[in-house]
Write a protein that holds these residues in place. Structure first.
Motif, PDB file in Angstrom:
ATOM      1  N   GLY A  16       0.778  -1.102   0.080  1.00  0.00           N
ATOM      2  CA  GLY A  16       0.058   0.070  -0.126  1.00  0.00           C
ATOM      3  C   GLY A  16       1.015   1.223  -0.013  1.00  0.00           C
ATOM      4  O   GLY A  16       2.232   1.118   0.347  1.00  0.00           O
ATOM      5  N   CYS A  17       0.258   2.240  -0.004  1.00  0.00           N
ATOM      6  CA  CYS A  17       0.664   3.759   0.009  1.00  0.00           C
ATOM      7  C   CYS A  17       1.391   4.010   1.227  1.00  0.00           C
ATOM      8  O   CYS A  17       0.766   3.816   2.335  1.00  0.00           O
ATOM      9  CB  CYS A  17      -0.082   4.793  -0.550  1.00  0.00           C
ATOM     10  SG  CYS A  17       0.440   6.463  -0.063  1.00  0.00           S
ATOM     11  N   SER A  18       2.574   4.513   1.483  1.00  0.00           N
ATOM     12  CA  SER A  18       3.191   4.520   2.671  1.00  0.00           C
ATOM     13  C   SER A  18       2.648   5.654   3.465  1.00  0.00           C
ATOM     14  O   SER A  18       2.563   5.738   4.846  1.00  0.00           O
ATOM     15  CB  SER A  18       4.540   4.637   2.949  1.00  0.00           C
ATOM     16  OG  SER A  18       5.221   5.899   2.076  1.00  0.00           O
ATOM     17  N   THR A  19       2.043   6.535   2.790  1.00  0.00           N
ATOM     18  CA  THR A  19       1.328   7.687   3.601  1.00  0.00           C
ATOM     19  C   THR A  19      -0.069   7.271   4.103  1.00  0.00           C
ATOM     20  O   THR A  19      -0.359   7.681   5.106  1.00  0.00           O
ATOM     21  CB  THR A  19       1.278   8.948   2.527  1.00  0.00           C
ATOM     22  OG1 THR A  19       2.653   9.154   1.947  1.00  0.00           O
ATOM     23  CG2 THR A  19       0.860   9.901   3.230  1.00  0.00           C
ATOM     24  N   CYS A  20      -0.943   6.868   3.050  1.00  0.00           N
ATOM     25  CA  CYS A  20      -2.371   6.601   3.573  1.00  0.00           C
ATOM     26  C   CYS A  20      -2.681   4.970   3.504  1.00  0.00           C
ATOM     27  O   CYS A  20      -4.138   4.744   3.965  1.00  0.00           O
ATOM     28  CB  CYS A  20      -3.221   7.535   2.713  1.00  0.00           C
ATOM     29  SG  CYS A  20      -3.214   6.940   1.030  1.00  0.00           S
ATOM     30  N   LYS A  21      -1.779   4.161   3.297  1.00  0.00           N
ATOM     31  CA  LYS A  21      -2.061   2.532   3.376  1.00  0.00           C
ATOM     32  C   LYS A  21      -3.127   2.239   2.174  1.00  0.00           C
ATOM     33  O   LYS A  21      -3.705   1.341   2.411  1.00  0.00           O
ATOM     34  CB  LYS A  21      -2.369   2.451   4.836  1.00  0.00           C
ATOM     35  CG  LYS A  21      -1.333   2.697   5.634  1.00  0.00           C
ATOM     36  CD  LYS A  21      -1.476   1.873   7.092  1.00  0.00           C
ATOM     37  CE  LYS A  21      -0.498   1.803   8.043  1.00  0.00           C
ATOM     38  NZ  LYS A  21       0.303   3.078   8.331  1.00  0.00           N
ATOM     39  N   TYR A  72       0.445   8.461  -9.123  1.00  0.00           N
ATOM     40  CA  TYR A  72       0.122   9.172  -7.880  1.00  0.00           C
ATOM     41  C   TYR A  72      -0.920   8.209  -7.040  1.00  0.00           C
ATOM     42  O   TYR A  72      -1.631   7.689  -7.797  1.00  0.00           O
ATOM     43  CB  TYR A  72      -0.030  10.432  -8.181  1.00  0.00           C
ATOM     44  CG  TYR A  72       0.663  11.310  -8.969  1.00  0.00           C
ATOM     45  CD1 TYR A  72       1.853  11.913  -8.311  1.00  0.00           C
ATOM     46  CD2 TYR A  72       0.212  11.577 -10.276  1.00  0.00           C
ATOM     47  CE1 TYR A  72       2.708  12.966  -9.022  1.00  0.00           C
ATOM     48  CE2 TYR A  72       1.206  12.291 -11.134  1.00  0.00           C
ATOM     49  CZ  TYR A  72       2.301  12.951 -10.353  1.00  0.00           C
ATOM     50  OH  TYR A  72       2.999  13.762 -11.434  1.00  0.00           O
ATOM     51  N   CYS A  73      -0.857   8.216  -5.877  1.00  0.00           N
ATOM     52  CA  CYS A  73      -1.759   7.698  -4.903  1.00  0.00           C
ATOM     53  C   CYS A  73      -2.966   8.361  -5.242  1.00  0.00           C
ATOM     54  O   CYS A  73      -3.203   9.604  -5.340  1.00  0.00           O
ATOM     55  CB  CYS A  73      -1.407   7.660  -3.691  1.00  0.00           C
ATOM     56  SG  CYS A  73      -2.643   7.096  -2.321  1.00  0.00           S
ATOM     57  N   CYS A  74      -4.174   7.640  -5.546  1.00  0.00           N
ATOM     58  CA  CYS A  74      -5.662   8.195  -5.749  1.00  0.00           C
ATOM     59  C   CYS A  74      -6.086   9.120  -4.585  1.00  0.00           C
ATOM     60  O   CYS A  74      -7.111   9.779  -4.674  1.00  0.00           O
ATOM     61  CB  CYS A  74      -6.433   7.351  -6.664  1.00  0.00           C
ATOM     62  SG  CYS A  74      -7.388   6.188  -5.316  1.00  0.00           S
ATOM     63  N   LYS A  75      -5.685   8.501  -3.375  1.00  0.00           N
ATOM     64  CA  LYS A  75      -6.374   9.338  -2.129  1.00  0.00           C
ATOM     65  C   LYS A  75      -5.446  10.432  -1.636  1.00  0.00           C
ATOM     66  O   LYS A  75      -6.070  11.389  -1.482  1.00  0.00           O
ATOM     67  CB  LYS A  75      -6.458   8.162  -1.066  1.00  0.00           C
ATOM     68  CG  LYS A  75      -7.057   8.701   0.025  1.00  0.00           C
ATOM     69  CD  LYS A  75      -7.242   7.695   1.322  1.00  0.00           C
ATOM     70  CE  LYS A  75      -8.002   8.368   2.573  1.00  0.00           C
ATOM     71  NZ  LYS A  75      -7.431   7.577   3.719  1.00  0.00           N
ATOM     72  N   CYS A  76      -4.043  10.414  -1.200  1.00  0.00           N
ATOM     73  CA  CYS A  76      -3.366  11.515  -1.133  1.00  0.00           C
ATOM     74  C   CYS A  76      -2.644  12.099  -2.033  1.00  0.00           C
ATOM     75  O   CYS A  76      -1.808  13.214  -1.577  1.00  0.00           O
ATOM     76  CB  CYS A  76      -2.465  10.846   0.268  1.00  0.00           C
ATOM     77  SG  CYS A  76      -1.175   9.863  -0.194  1.00  0.00           S
ATOM     78  N   GLY A  77      -2.363  11.515  -3.068  1.00  0.00           N
ATOM     79  CA  GLY A  77      -1.741  12.315  -4.111  1.00  0.00           C
ATOM     80  C   GLY A  77      -0.051  12.123  -4.062  1.00  0.00           C
ATOM     81  O   GLY A  77       0.683  12.794  -4.763  1.00  0.00           O
TER      82      GLY A  77
END
Ligand SMILES: [Zn+2]
Length: 110
Positions: A16-21, A72-77
């Motif tokens: 997952g994305c390390s910022t928002c999972k 880019y992550c679609c949630k946190c960018g």
């Protein structure tokens, strides 16, 4: 961003994305661990979900000339890596339509 619908993956191991999972990719769609990104080790995946793609740009890499898009992550960018649109060297064609995710920007979510 602006996407309210996100997909959830299931499987042995999910990255997952390390910022928002937000779920991004499953280990069964990993093609190779032997890539280098801008922040060190990177993985090549066949399928990645919950991303947005930037504009195509030309990039000269150690393996030749490629057309790539940042992803880019679609949630946190957060920037996560890039997608290969086109490879100009015959030996690199297998990367077309595939995704690079930087290991440093990933977290195990399962
Ligand atoms: Zn994120």
């Amino acid at each position: 961003m602006g996407m309210s619908y996100r997909r959830y993956l299931s499987g042995e191991r999910i990255y997952g994305c390390s910022t928002c999972k937000t779920h991004l990719a499953a280990i069964h769609s990993m093609i190779s661990r032997a890539f280098n990104g801008q922040h060190g080790r990177a993985y090549l995946f066949d399928t990645v979900v919950n991303i947005t793609e930037g504009e195509p740009c030309e990039r000269a890499m150690t393996t030749g000339h490629h057309t790539v898009r940042d992803i880019y992550c679609c949630k946190c960018g957060s920037t996560l890596g890039w997608k290969y649109d086109k490879a100009y060297e015959q030996s690199q064609k297998y990367k077309e339509g595939k995704f690079i995710l930087e290991r440093r920007l990933l977290v195990d979510v399962q």
